[in-house]
Design a protein around this motif. Structure first.
Motif, PDB file in Angstrom:
ATOM      1  N   LEU A 123       1.005  -1.088  -0.146  1.00  0.00           N
ATOM      2  CA  LEU A 123      -0.109   0.065  -0.261  1.00  0.00           C
ATOM      3  C   LEU A 123       1.018   1.195   0.006  1.00  0.00           C
ATOM      4  N   THR A 124       0.258   2.328  -0.514  1.00  0.00           N
ATOM      5  CA  THR A 124       0.890   3.607  -0.270  1.00  0.00           C
ATOM      6  C   THR A 124       0.824   4.041   1.098  1.00  0.00           C
ATOM      7  N   SER A 125       1.809   4.675   1.532  1.00  0.00           N
ATOM      8  CA  SER A 125       1.918   5.323   2.983  1.00  0.00           C
ATOM      9  C   SER A 125       0.619   5.943   3.354  1.00  0.00           C
ATOM     10  N   GLU A 126      -0.015   6.683   2.359  1.00  0.00           N
ATOM     11  CA  GLU A 126      -1.332   7.428   2.814  1.00  0.00           C
ATOM     12  C   GLU A 126      -2.342   6.270   3.218  1.00  0.00           C
ATOM     13  N   ASP A 127      -2.449   5.279   1.996  1.00  0.00           N
ATOM     14  CA  ASP A 127      -3.383   4.402   2.298  1.00  0.00           C
ATOM     15  C   ASP A 127      -3.251   3.457   3.418  1.00  0.00           C
ATOM     16  N   GLN A 128      -1.836   3.207   3.738  1.00  0.00           N
ATOM     17  CA  GLN A 128      -1.500   2.396   4.914  1.00  0.00           C
ATOM     18  C   GLN A 128      -1.979   3.137   6.177  1.00  0.00           C
ATOM     19  N   GLN A 129      -1.749   4.433   6.320  1.00  0.00           N
ATOM     20  CA  GLN A 129      -2.142   5.200   7.529  1.00  0.00           C
ATOM     21  C   GLN A 129      -3.691   5.217   7.533  1.00  0.00           C
ATOM     22  N   TRP A 130      -4.509   5.459   6.456  1.00  0.00           N
ATOM     23  CA  TRP A 130      -5.847   5.244   6.199  1.00  0.00           C
ATOM     24  C   TRP A 130      -6.416   3.931   6.878  1.00  0.00           C
ATOM     25  N   LEU A 131      -5.825   2.970   6.477  1.00  0.00           N
ATOM     26  CA  LEU A 131      -6.331   1.594   6.903  1.00  0.00           C
ATOM     27  C   LEU A 131      -6.098   1.483   8.155  1.00  0.00           C
ATOM     28  N   GLU A 132      -4.824   1.831   8.849  1.00  0.00           N
ATOM     29  CA  GLU A 132      -4.622   1.597  10.245  1.00  0.00           C
ATOM     30  C   GLU A 132      -5.694   2.452  11.072  1.00  0.00           C
ATOM     31  N   ARG A 133      -6.076   3.543  10.726  1.00  0.00           N
ATOM     32  CA  ARG A 133      -6.921   4.316  11.459  1.00  0.00           C
ATOM     33  C   ARG A 133      -8.341   3.473  11.436  1.00  0.00           C
ATOM     34  N   ALA A 134      -8.714   3.008  10.312  1.00  0.00           N
ATOM     35  CA  ALA A 134      -9.922   2.241  10.259  1.00  0.00           C
ATOM     36  C   ALA A 134      -9.942   1.143  11.001  1.00  0.00           C
ATOM     37  N   LEU A 187      -9.859  -8.451  -9.346  1.00  0.00           N
ATOM     38  CA  LEU A 187     -11.330  -8.613 -10.335  1.00  0.00           C
ATOM     39  C   LEU A 187     -11.493  -7.584 -11.140  1.00  0.00           C
ATOM     40  N   GLU A 188     -10.475  -6.188 -10.920  1.00  0.00           N
ATOM     41  CA  GLU A 188     -10.364  -5.080 -11.841  1.00  0.00           C
ATOM     42  C   GLU A 188      -9.288  -5.311 -12.655  1.00  0.00           C
ATOM     43  N   GLU A 189      -8.367  -6.330 -12.451  1.00  0.00           N
ATOM     44  CA  GLU A 189      -7.213  -6.417 -13.160  1.00  0.00           C
ATOM     45  C   GLU A 189      -6.225  -5.282 -13.052  1.00  0.00           C
ATOM     46  N   ALA A 190      -5.993  -4.742 -11.779  1.00  0.00           N
ATOM     47  CA  ALA A 190      -5.511  -3.753 -11.216  1.00  0.00           C
ATOM     48  C   ALA A 190      -4.059  -4.213 -10.692  1.00  0.00           C
ATOM     49  N   ASP A 191      -2.873  -3.985 -10.808  1.00  0.00           N
ATOM     50  CA  ASP A 191      -1.771  -4.226 -10.425  1.00  0.00           C
ATOM     51  C   ASP A 191      -1.469  -4.073  -8.867  1.00  0.00           C
ATOM     52  N   ALA A 192      -2.046  -2.610  -8.453  1.00  0.00           N
ATOM     53  CA  ALA A 192      -1.918  -2.194  -7.105  1.00  0.00           C
ATOM     54  C   ALA A 192      -3.161  -2.057  -6.441  1.00  0.00           C
ATOM     55  N   ILE A 193      -3.264  -2.084  -5.176  1.00  0.00           N
ATOM     56  CA  ILE A 193      -4.491  -2.103  -4.312  1.00  0.00           C
ATOM     57  C   ILE A 193      -4.789  -0.366  -4.220  1.00  0.00           C
ATOM     58  N   ALA A 194      -5.674  -0.372  -4.420  1.00  0.00           N
ATOM     59  CA  ALA A 194      -6.426   1.355  -4.301  1.00  0.00           C
ATOM     60  C   ALA A 194      -7.256   1.419  -2.842  1.00  0.00           C
ATOM     61  N   ARG A 195      -7.326   2.657  -2.946  1.00  0.00           N
ATOM     62  CA  ARG A 195      -8.048   3.188  -1.770  1.00  0.00           C
ATOM     63  C   ARG A 195      -9.603   2.559  -1.686  1.00  0.00           C
ATOM     64  N   HIS A 196     -10.109   2.683  -3.070  1.00  0.00           N
ATOM     65  CA  HIS A 196     -11.668   2.118  -2.929  1.00  0.00           C
ATOM     66  C   HIS A 196     -11.551   0.598  -2.590  1.00  0.00           C
ATOM     67  N   HIS A 197     -10.739  -0.165  -3.010  1.00  0.00           N
ATOM     68  CA  HIS A 197     -10.631  -1.680  -2.802  1.00  0.00           C
ATOM     69  C   HIS A 197     -10.612  -1.748  -1.209  1.00  0.00           C
ATOM     70  N   LEU A 198      -9.647  -0.922  -0.661  1.00  0.00           N
ATOM     71  CA  LEU A 198      -9.895  -1.255   1.078  1.00  0.00           C
ATOM     72  C   LEU A 198     -11.361  -0.794   1.346  1.00  0.00           C
ATOM     73  N   ALA A 199     -11.830   0.276   0.879  1.00  0.00           N
ATOM     74  CA  ALA A 199     -13.002   0.669   1.421  1.00  0.00           C
ATOM     75  C   ALA A 199     -14.209  -0.194   1.236  1.00  0.00           C
TER      76      ALA A 199
END
Length: 498
Positions: A440-451, A475-487
């Motif tokens: 995850l990106t550092s921003e997404d990592q911090q967002w996930l930790e708070r959640a 399922l979206e054939e994306a290489d990286a995990i994005a914020r909406h995937h985590l949500a």
């Protein structure tokens, strides 16, 4: 020759260790001694073998006969050694040519008439015989199952006389040719038959794509069982190795052999099932429902109605993918890599939250009902879905009519990405795999930790959430995990509000 040595196979769990049958004839008073830790059914084989040999027209030696089943510390049970014992006596007494049993393994129970009766657990023995480089001789009723071990030479016979004629060269048996009788795949029920329930269908697709465990909660009649029965049709077909694993388990369990093989198994035990019925057990350990669901789906309907102690035994196999049953005499390891799908009502009456106000359960009753499920067990379920009541309609054309074939194609593409990237489904990722493939990106990592902190999620739940997010990206054939995937993954955790 007064000594004959031949090979057979025992059955220990889903394995089939080699047993060397030694028959020795010596001078002395006529007797027959059977040694090598035989169980009662094996000891009784002395009388079956004697009658079968005499009835078939052979001479039963009036000498001191010693039969040894080696190794001596391996328990032997059942009538699977009857044929090997009879052939050993005939070879040791010179009624069969010397050396005819060197490259052959024998399995089969003898009737008093000399007829061969089928046994259970033939496929594991066939696979072991193939690996040992020997041919296998079995009753004809077991030949089709044994022939699933590709590359193995299988001989099938109906009577001891046929076996003797083959070994003496008078009337050789032709190698058995498989007829494909055990391949009876049936069409899966169609996902398009489920009306509405768009969110539940989406969760079912995610569960299939990543092999995630799934819990469906909702009032009666909302389609929870209907949705669960559609999951096997979304999963990728078994490969050759997996299909043989499933067939071997059902062979050992003596189920209706390989029913609907090579489809993935779908097991649905009743909520009155005991612990041994679910995980296996008994004085002679046998596979339970979780092993019979290996590489398939285990569906537990009315989850809180199961005994809590029975449900708690699922915690270890859900993590490890196998179950070890220990007895005073030995330990048996059964595979149990299954996908758990469970369904439950929100309260004892089932109508909590119903817009019509039909629920009359007290808060104490609801608490006791939900307390039947422990936190550690729920923590191991990746997806928690609420299946709400849909508007009553008799028109099947309303809503999302995605078919099983269309959904299965999406699942197949996601699984191909996972296998190419890490060699397994996302639900099977270990900690090293998480660090490598769920970055995850550092921003997404911090967002996930708070959640996770706000929702009070355990570290295990956080790891499973990452795996679900990785599946959504696939399922979206994306290489990286994005914020909406985590949500979206967070929405599948109980009590989340994202």
């Amino acid at each position: 020759m007064s000594l004959a040595i031949l090979h057979s196979r025992a059955q220990v769990g889903v394995e089939s260790p080699e047993v060397v049958v030694e028959a020795h004839l010596a001078n002395g008073l006529p007797s027959l001694a059977l040694v090598g830790l035989p169980e009662t059914a094996v000891k009784e084989s002395k009388d079956r073998v004697r009658s079968a040999i005499v009835t078939a027209g052979f001479e039963f030696p009036a000498r001191r006969i010693t039969l040894n089943l080696a190794p001596a510390d391996l328990p032997k049970d059942g009538g699977r050694f009857d044929l090997a014992i009879a052939l050993g006596i005939l070879a040791a007494s010179g009624q069969l040519p010397e050396g005819c049993l060197d490259k052959l393994e024998c399995l089969g129970e003898l009737a008093l008439s000399g007829a061969l009766r089928p046994i259970q657990g033939v496929l594991p023995a066939a696979l072991a015989a193939r690996d040992a480089g020997r041919a296998l001789l079995v009753p004809r009723a077991n030949a089709e199952e044994a022939s699933l071990a590709s590359g193995l030479v299988v001989f099938a016979a109906d009577h001891l006389l046929e076996v003797a004629a083959h070994l003496s060269g008078q009337q050789p048996l032709a190698p058995y040719q498989a007829a494909g009788l055990l391949r009876r795949s049936l069409p899966h029920p169609d996902l398009a038959d489920v009306q509405g329930q768009l969110a539940a269908k989406r969760g079912l697709l995610v569960a299939a794509a990543g092999a995630h465990n799934l819990l469906l909660a909702g009032p009666p009649g909302t389609g929870k069982t209907l949705l669960a029965s559609r999951l096997p049709g979304l999963l990728p077909p078994l490969n050759g190795r997996e299909a043989l694993e499933v067939a071997a388990i059902h062979s050992v369990a003596s189920q209706a052999p390989l029913d609907h093989w090579p489809q993935r198994p779908f097991r649905q035990p009743h909520h009155s099932a005991s612990g041994p019925a679910l995980v296996g057990g008994g004085s002679r350990p046998r596979p339970g429902e979780i092993t019979l669901a290996h590489l398939g789906v285990l569906f537990l309907d009315e989850l809180p109605e199961f005994d809590r102690k029975v449900l708690e035994v699922l915690r270890e196999p859900l993590e490890s993918g196998h179950i070890v049953i220990a007895r005073a005499r030995d330990k048996v390891r059964f595979p149990a890599q299954f996908q758990l799908v469970a369904a439950m009502n929100p309260c004892p009456c089932g109508y909590l939250g119903d817009p019509g106000g039909r629920c009359r359960c007290t808060p104490d009753q609801i608490q006791r009902y939900r307390a039947k499920l422990s936190g550690p067990l729920l923590d191991r379920i990746d997806l928690h879905l609420t299946v709400a009541r849909e508007t009553t309609t008799l028109d099947p054309s309303t809503g999302n009519n995605q078919t099983t074939a269309e959904a299965a194609a999406l699942v197949a593409r996601a699984r191909e990405r996972q296998n190419a990237r890490q060699g397994c489904a996302n639900a099977m990722l270990d900690l090293a795999g998480l660090r490598e493939h769920c970055l995850l990106t550092s921003e997404d990592q911090q967002w996930l930790e708070r959640a996770c902190e706000r929702l009070g999620l355990s570290l295990r739940a956080a790891h499973r959430l990452l795996k679900v997010a990785r599946t959504l990206a696939d399922l979206e054939e994306a290489d990286a995990i994005a914020r909406h995937h985590l949500a979206e993954a967070l929405q599948y955790r109980p009590g989340s509000q994202v």
